[in-house]
Design a protein around this motif. Structure first.
Motif, PDB file in Angstrom:
ATOM      1  N   SER A 238       0.827  -1.196   0.000  1.00 21.71           N
ATOM      2  CA  SER A 238       0.000   0.000   0.000  1.00 21.71           C
ATOM      3  C   SER A 238       0.863   1.248   0.000  1.00 21.71           C
ATOM      4  O   SER A 238       2.015   1.235   0.457  1.00 21.71           O
ATOM      5  N   PHE A 239       0.312   2.315  -0.526  1.00 18.18           N
ATOM      6  CA  PHE A 239       0.994   3.592  -0.599  1.00 18.18           C
ATOM      7  C   PHE A 239       0.066   4.661  -0.018  1.00 18.18           C
ATOM      8  O   PHE A 239      -1.007   4.906  -0.565  1.00 18.18           O
ATOM      9  N   PRO A 240       0.453   5.306   1.064  1.00 17.57           N
ATOM     10  CA  PRO A 240      -0.369   6.397   1.595  1.00 17.57           C
ATOM     11  C   PRO A 240      -0.513   7.497   0.546  1.00 17.57           C
ATOM     12  O   PRO A 240       0.464   7.836  -0.143  1.00 17.57           O
TER      13      PRO A 240
ATOM     14  N   LEU B 273      -6.167  10.723   1.928  1.00 17.39           N
ATOM     15  CA  LEU B 273      -7.074   9.884   1.149  1.00 17.39           C
ATOM     16  C   LEU B 273      -6.866   8.419   1.542  1.00 17.39           C
ATOM     17  O   LEU B 273      -5.824   8.063   2.090  1.00 17.39           O
ATOM     18  N   PRO B 274      -7.837   7.567   1.266  1.00 17.98           N
ATOM     19  CA  PRO B 274      -7.592   6.135   1.474  1.00 17.98           C
ATOM     20  C   PRO B 274      -6.360   5.707   0.686  1.00 17.98           C
ATOM     21  O   PRO B 274      -6.114   6.213  -0.414  1.00 17.98           O
ATOM     22  N   PRO B 275      -5.562   4.812   1.242  1.00 20.75           N
ATOM     23  CA  PRO B 275      -4.311   4.448   0.567  1.00 20.75           C
ATOM     24  C   PRO B 275      -4.552   3.726  -0.745  1.00 20.75           C
ATOM     25  O   PRO B 275      -5.603   3.138  -0.974  1.00 20.75           O
ATOM     26  N   LEU B 276      -3.551   3.803  -1.601  1.00 21.18           N
ATOM     27  CA  LEU B 276      -3.548   3.013  -2.829  1.00 21.18           C
ATOM     28  C   LEU B 276      -2.971   1.645  -2.505  1.00 21.18           C
ATOM     29  O   LEU B 276      -2.008   1.540  -1.743  1.00 21.18           O
ATOM     30  N   ALA B 277      -3.537   0.612  -3.065  1.00 26.03           N
ATOM     31  CA  ALA B 277      -3.086  -0.724  -2.682  1.00 26.03           C
ATOM     32  C   ALA B 277      -3.283  -1.703  -3.824  1.00 26.03           C
ATOM     33  O   ALA B 277      -4.111  -1.512  -4.717  1.00 26.03           O
ATOM     34  N   THR B 278      -2.487  -2.767  -3.759  1.00 24.14           N
ATOM     35  CA  THR B 278      -2.634  -3.865  -4.700  1.00 24.14           C
ATOM     36  C   THR B 278      -1.900  -5.069  -4.123  1.00 24.14           C
ATOM     37  O   THR B 278      -1.232  -4.973  -3.101  1.00 24.14           O
ATOM     38  N   VAL B 279      -2.048  -6.199  -4.772  1.00 22.14           N
ATOM     39  CA  VAL B 279      -1.275  -7.396  -4.447  1.00 22.14           C
ATOM     40  C   VAL B 279      -0.498  -7.764  -5.698  1.00 22.14           C
ATOM     41  O   VAL B 279      -1.091  -8.025  -6.749  1.00 22.14           O
TER      42      VAL B 279
ATOM     43  N   GLY C 127       4.822   1.529   0.996  1.00 25.88           N
ATOM     44  CA  GLY C 127       5.216   0.619  -0.057  1.00 25.88           C
ATOM     45  C   GLY C 127       6.263  -0.391   0.360  1.00 25.88           C
ATOM     46  O   GLY C 127       6.688  -1.200  -0.438  1.00 25.88           O
ATOM     47  N   PHE C 128       6.707  -0.347   1.614  1.00 29.49           N
ATOM     48  CA  PHE C 128       7.739  -1.255   2.090  1.00 29.49           C
ATOM     49  C   PHE C 128       7.140  -2.304   3.001  1.00 29.49           C
ATOM     50  O   PHE C 128       6.158  -2.067   3.678  1.00 29.49           O
ATOM     51  N   SER C 129       7.790  -3.475   3.063  1.00 29.41           N
ATOM     52  CA  SER C 129       7.404  -4.464   4.043  1.00 29.41           C
ATOM     53  C   SER C 129       7.934  -4.089   5.414  1.00 29.41           C
ATOM     54  O   SER C 129       7.315  -4.337   6.427  1.00 29.41           O
ATOM     55  N   ALA C 130       9.139  -3.511   5.487  1.00 28.12           N
ATOM     56  CA  ALA C 130       9.719  -3.138   6.763  1.00 28.12           C
ATOM     57  C   ALA C 130       8.891  -2.045   7.413  1.00 28.12           C
ATOM     58  O   ALA C 130       8.413  -1.143   6.753  1.00 28.12           O
ATOM     59  N   VAL C 131       8.704  -2.140   8.723  1.00 36.54           N
ATOM     60  CA  VAL C 131       7.916  -1.163   9.459  1.00 36.54           C
ATOM     61  C   VAL C 131       8.841  -0.074   9.963  1.00 36.54           C
ATOM     62  O   VAL C 131       9.822  -0.359  10.665  1.00 36.54           O
ATOM     63  N   PRO C 132       8.616   1.193   9.636  1.00 38.15           N
ATOM     64  CA  PRO C 132       9.573   2.231   9.982  1.00 38.15           C
ATOM     65  C   PRO C 132       9.735   2.447  11.476  1.00 38.15           C
ATOM     66  O   PRO C 132      10.756   2.944  11.907  1.00 38.15           O
TER      67      PRO C 132
END
Length: 904
Positions: A458-460, A486-492, A578-583
């Motif tokens: 997802s991308f904020p 806005l609601p985040p942009l997302a995909t799989v 957009g990252f898997s790592a949590v900041p």
């Protein structure tokens, strides 16, 4: 053409945006027929509005406002908002589609020899302040109505096109004008648009600014008058009578604000049942009073520097819509003009003004707006004459369609906002600059993202209507003043090959030898990452297309707005960009934690005794390694743990020693089932287990964890899935279903019964009748033996502000008031538990379709104060959002760090 009464179909200038859902035998035969349809399920237009004035709880209105409601599920059946139990409901999208379908059928009937409407190019007008989500939903509604060839046009621009069409020599008309303000005030919204006039050899018209979305218009004025009358009569009307009162006040306003209007108007509210006439209530509205209320309340003579007041929600918060806190249009206009003067070279106070919208039909209101602008600049702006404010948008849209085909003059300006994508802790990168024209695209190669394939990404996304000059890729700091979340942009990104038998083996698959690994069931392929960048395009129909592209652009994935769940708080950095790592976590600690989960749950059953960490002790081990209590783990970290658990979910089938801990950790990591980008994807994936069932139903710890899992995820289950869960519990809770068999059978211990009761009370979207029955049973047990569980159940079942569901799922206020009165009578063994229940059941929302009576709330508040709980008494008297401790109490455990919830 539309139905205007039960026995007449006629042509009218406009189709009012009202949808009426009649009862089965409410209207006489033929009252629902139209020339093109013998019998329709609902009324649209004039007759719908008239019938809705008699039975307001079956009337859908303000569907357009609902399309932009940030906290509503706009595709769910939630309207009519104050519908009684048993009344059918529709979604805002469906309601909008029904209006468009009526227009389509009416056109086709009236023009049988012409091209069908669905085969033509359609210009569909929307408020300029509509964000991209509302625009996409509008296109979706058109598609449902069979209108596929649509182009969106902003309503203020359409109004200006209407003016252009009537003024062939418009350059002469505007030769001394540098800027035009289009002030569009309709029934539910206020729209401001600035159009710059650039003279020269080739004159140019450019839309340079639009205002933020303001849910403020004629409806608010009607509500204000209704509140004044209600107070004068000394009564609080029920939802039905209130709807009639608001309708009467709308008629009074239109009559009394007219130049030739009467000096007073009598508003009458009929009684009910046998007291239809004897119970009638009436009161006069005076012309001078209405002028004062509307002019001073909505169009006060303010100073240019005054800003909208950020007051708490007032009584104007009706019907579930988040109306503007400050009703003064003047202050909102001042803020709009000041913001635009700071970010562009547009003139602060425009030279001319074009009015639009039915709320501005009264001359006195238009004159007041001009007086306000003249007060600010020292010169009253010129009014551009607009014929028929109720038809200008339609005529302008038709003229715009002609301009598109003929190549005539078009208003430039491109996108009204600039858009930004969140980049972890670095802020946000400009994705689409303000002013990007239709058909243009932008590709952002820096910053580049690394994303995990076959997993949600997802991308904020943020938007700004006040920032000017940001170029694609430019990094900016995000703040609440200038940016809308806005609601985040997302995909799989599905690029990995998975074992095709993984899902095909079925729910009852187990290895024959419990001491063997089930490697073929476990996806052990390392999570691959690929570099991607973003591409955006403004389509010809006026919407955005956003794509995620591989580095060589050979692969691309369409990004979709995630409309379910809560928005991400600005500046928290808690949403992964957009990252898997949590900041907010150490990436190495995250990887090691996930690896520990995988190693422990993949260990052979026969070797568990040799293991340093056993499945049952995983959570404690993680706490020790992270040196942090589990309740303090961030939401992003928890979702990473869920990813690890999902990869080894097949291991739960090998032994009760695996299944119970896996269920416990899965529920903990995914609680409360929403609030993080793509949580609906995760919950839906986890819900596949419900169909497979508990693998070791004789294990009592496993049975407990099974019910705990679904309680923790209940907030993320839609209505259908909650109904599936309830169907497994109903035979043991509802007497009429005792004969129904279920897979697990009845609860076997008192502890399991407690978890079942907690789960069913957490299913906020199940049928209201079932919730009432379960609540009555809990109240009966409470009267026999005071217990915290029953207090907690009633707090959830009777809550005025649900934890996760839309408020239309609340039990009716008369039921809640009965529970509240009983709660005040039963013994309070635990004062805090009783106080929390009373606070939730009696909480003030400002929505009379949910609120209990003021007398009941005051009695409850006094009791809470007497028991030393003044903080719980406050929400009974004031509109207060749910606090973190209340949220935790409602779900029975802590809320993950970084999750922001809020009532509607």
């Amino acid at each position: 053409m539309q139905r205007v009464s039960e026995n007449q179909v006629a042509e009218r200038r406009t189709l009012p945006s009202f949808l009426y859902l009649p009862g089965e035998h409410e209207l006489p035969p033929g009252a629902l027929s139209l020339p093109w349809a013998e019998d329709v399920a609902a009324l649209v237009g004039d007759y719908a509005r008239a019938q809705g004035a008699r039975v307001p709880t079956r009337l859908v209105s303000s569907a357009k406002s609902w399309l932009v409601h940030p906290r509503a599920d706009r595709t769910a059946p939630i309207l009519p908002w104050d519908a009684a139990p048993g009344v059918p409901r529709v979604s805002p999208v469906e309601a909008s589609a029904r209006y468009l379908l009526h227009l389509r059928e009416a056109w086709n009937y009236a023009h049988p020899k012409d091209e069908r409407l669905q085969d033509q190019e359609i210009i569909l007008c929307v408020p300029a302040s509509f964000n991209e989500i509302a625009r996409e939903l509008t296109v979706q509604a058109a598609s449902l109505a069979g209108l596929e060839h649509v182009t969106l046009l902003e309503e203020p621009q359409a109004a200006f096109y209407s003016w252009l069409e009537k003024h062939e020599h418009w350059q002469q008309e505007l030769r001394e004008v540098s800027g035009v303000l289009v002030c569009d005030i309709g029934g539910g919204t206020t729209d401001f648009t600035l159009i710059r006039v650039e003279s020269g050899d080739v004159p140019v018209l450019k839309r340079v600014a639009v205002g933020e979305h303001l849910m403020l218009g004629g409806d608010n004025m009607d509500l204000a008058l209704a509140h004044v009358l209600e107070q004068a009569l000394g009564a609080r009307f029920d939802p039905r009578s209130w709807g009639i009162l608001v309708h009467e006040c709308r008629a009074a306003k239109e009559r009394l604000l007219a130049a030739d209007g009467p000096t007073e108007f009598t508003v009458a509210i009929p009684g009910t049942g046998s007291r239809l006439l004897a119970g009638m209530t009436s009161a006069p509205l005076l012309r001078d009073d209405v002028h004062q209320i509307i002019l001073d309340g909505f169009f006060p003579l303010t100073e240019f520097g005054e800003s909208p007041q950020a007051a708490r929600r007032s009584a104007l918060a009706e019907w579930g819509l988040p109306y503007a806190a400050d009703p003064a249009v003047s202050r909102h206009l001042s803020a709009f003009l000041r913001n635009q003067a700071q970010v562009s070279d547009a003139t602060s106070i425009p030279d001319a003004i074009l009015f639009n919208g039915a709320a501005l039909e009264p001359t006195v209101l238009r004159e007041r707006v001009r007086d306000v602008l003249g007060r600010w600049s020292g010169k009253t702006p010129r009014e551009l004459a607009n014929r028929d404010l109720d038809l200008a948008v339609a005529r302008g849209a038709a003229y715009f369609g002609w301009v598109r085909e003929s190549g005539g003059l078009r208003i430039g300006g491109g996108t009204a906002r600039s858009y930004y994508v969140g980049v972890a802790e670095a802020g946000a990168a400009c994705l689409i600059p303000r002013g990007l024209e239709e058909g243009q695209s932008v590709e952002i190669r820096e910053p580049e993202f690394r994303v995990v394939v076959d997993r949600p990404v997802s991308f904020p996304l943020y938007a700004s209507s006040v920032r000017h000059g940001d170029q694609p890729g430019a990094m900016v700091a995000v703040n609440e003043a200038d940016f809308e979340t806005l609601p985040p942009l997302a995909t799989v990104l599905g690029t990995r090959r998975r074992d095709p038998m993984r899902r095909a083996r079925g729910p009852d698959f187990r290895k024959s030898n419990d001491d063997e690994e089930v490697d073929e069931e476990v996806d052990e392929t390392p999570a691959a990452e690929i570099p991607v960048h973003l591409k955006a395009r403004v389509t010809e129909i006026g919407t955005l297309e956003l794509w995620c592209l591989g580095r060589d652009s050979s692969q691309k994935w369409r990004l979709q707005f995630q409309l379910r769940g809560q928005e991400t708080p600005l500046g928290t950095g808690s949403t992964p960009a957009g990252f898997s790592a949590v900041p907010t976590e150490d990436p190495l600690a995250v990887r090691e934690s996930c690896a520990l989960v995988a190693r422990t749950l993949r260990r052979k059953i026969g070797k568990l005794d040799e293991a340093d960490v056993k499945p049952r002790g995983l959570m404690w081990s993680l706490e020790e390694r992270l040196r942090e209590k589990r309740d303090d783990w961030s939401l992003g970290f928890l979702r990473e743990l869920w990813e690890s658990l999902d990869r080894v979910n097949a291991r739960r089938r090998s032994s009760p020693d695996y299944e119970g801990p896996w269920l416990n950790m899965c529920g903990f990591a995914l609680r409360p089932g929403f609030g993080y980008p793509l949580d609906d994807w995760r919950v839906n994936r986890t819900f596949e287990l419900f169909g497979q069932g508990l693998q070791f139903p004789k294990s009592q710890p496993g049975r407990l964890e099974w019910w705990v899992l679904w309680r923790r995820l209940a907030g993320g289950l839609d209505r259908q899935r909650q109904a599936e869960v309830f169907a497994e519990l109903a035979p043991y809770l509802l007497p009429r279903l005792k004969h129904v068999k279920t897979r697990l059978g009845p609860p076997q211990t008192s502890a399991e019964w407690s978890e079942v009761h907690r789960l069913v009370a957490s299913l906020e979207r199940i049928d209201t009748v079932a919730k009432i029955h379960i609540g009555e049973k809990a109240l009966h047990r409470l009267e026999q033996r005071p217990a915290n569980l029953e207090f907690w159940m009633l707090a959830r079942l009777g809550a005025r502000m649900p934890f996760a569901a839309s408020p239309h799922h609340c039990v009716p206020p008369d039921v809640a008031e009965g529970w509240l009165n009983n709660l005040l009578q039963v013994p309070w063994k635990d004062v805090r538990a009783a106080g929390l229940a009373i606070c939730q059941v009696g909480r003030l929302t400002g929505d009379r379709s949910r609120d209990v009576s003021e007398d009941a709330r005051e009695r409850a508040a006094l009791r809470l104060e007497a028991e030393g709980m003044a903080s719980l008494a406050r929400p009974l008297r004031e509109i207060v959002e749910l606090q973190a401790d209340e949220q935790a109490a409602m779900v029975g455990e802590s809320i993950p760090i970084g999750l922001r919830l809020g009532g509607t």
